[in-house]
Write a protein that holds these residues in place. Sequence first.
Motif, PDB file in Angstrom:
ATOM      1  N   LYS A  27      -8.085  -4.289   1.351  1.00 31.25           N
ATOM      2  CA  LYS A  27      -6.857  -4.863   0.777  1.00 31.25           C
ATOM      3  C   LYS A  27      -6.432  -4.099  -0.472  1.00 31.25           C
ATOM      4  O   LYS A  27      -5.253  -3.811  -0.667  1.00 31.25           O
ATOM      5  N   LYS A  31      -3.013  -1.786  -0.899  1.00 35.69           N
ATOM      6  CA  LYS A  31      -2.087  -2.082  -2.010  1.00 35.69           C
ATOM      7  C   LYS A  31      -1.869  -0.843  -2.869  1.00 35.69           C
ATOM      8  O   LYS A  31      -0.736  -0.506  -3.218  1.00 35.69           O
ATOM      9  N   GLU A  35       1.655   1.330  -3.342  1.00 39.48           N
ATOM     10  CA  GLU A  35       2.249   1.496  -4.667  1.00 39.48           C
ATOM     11  C   GLU A  35       2.379   2.956  -5.080  1.00 39.48           C
ATOM     12  O   GLU A  35       3.265   3.296  -5.867  1.00 39.48           O
TER      13      GLU A  35
END
Length: 109
Positions: A27, A31, A35
């Motif tokens: 996870k 992420k 980004e």
Amino acid sequence: MLNHIHLIFYSPDCIGFIRDFKKFTSKKLKKNILENEENILKLFLDEQGEYQFWQKTNMPLLIETEKFFLQKLEYIHNNPVKKKYVESPEYWYWSSANPTCELKAVETV
């Protein structure tokens, strides 16, 4: 290492630890990629269209002797040297061989 990780850890539930570690880090990796480098996320798609950051298999080895522990610790410390990333184990930042790193190897055998 750049494409894999070696860990020496203790847990009363090793399989559960590895499962939770992979889930948590997957996870966080997704992420971070979204980004910072969204275009490379597609490199982690499997045949079913799911993101896969870790191999599905685990190869945990039970450490039962001090000799085995020291052998594995030495292997882990020398892995970045063998790959020619650094000249000495303590130069690899994310290594317990590096005295300034937050990671520490603690013998509990």
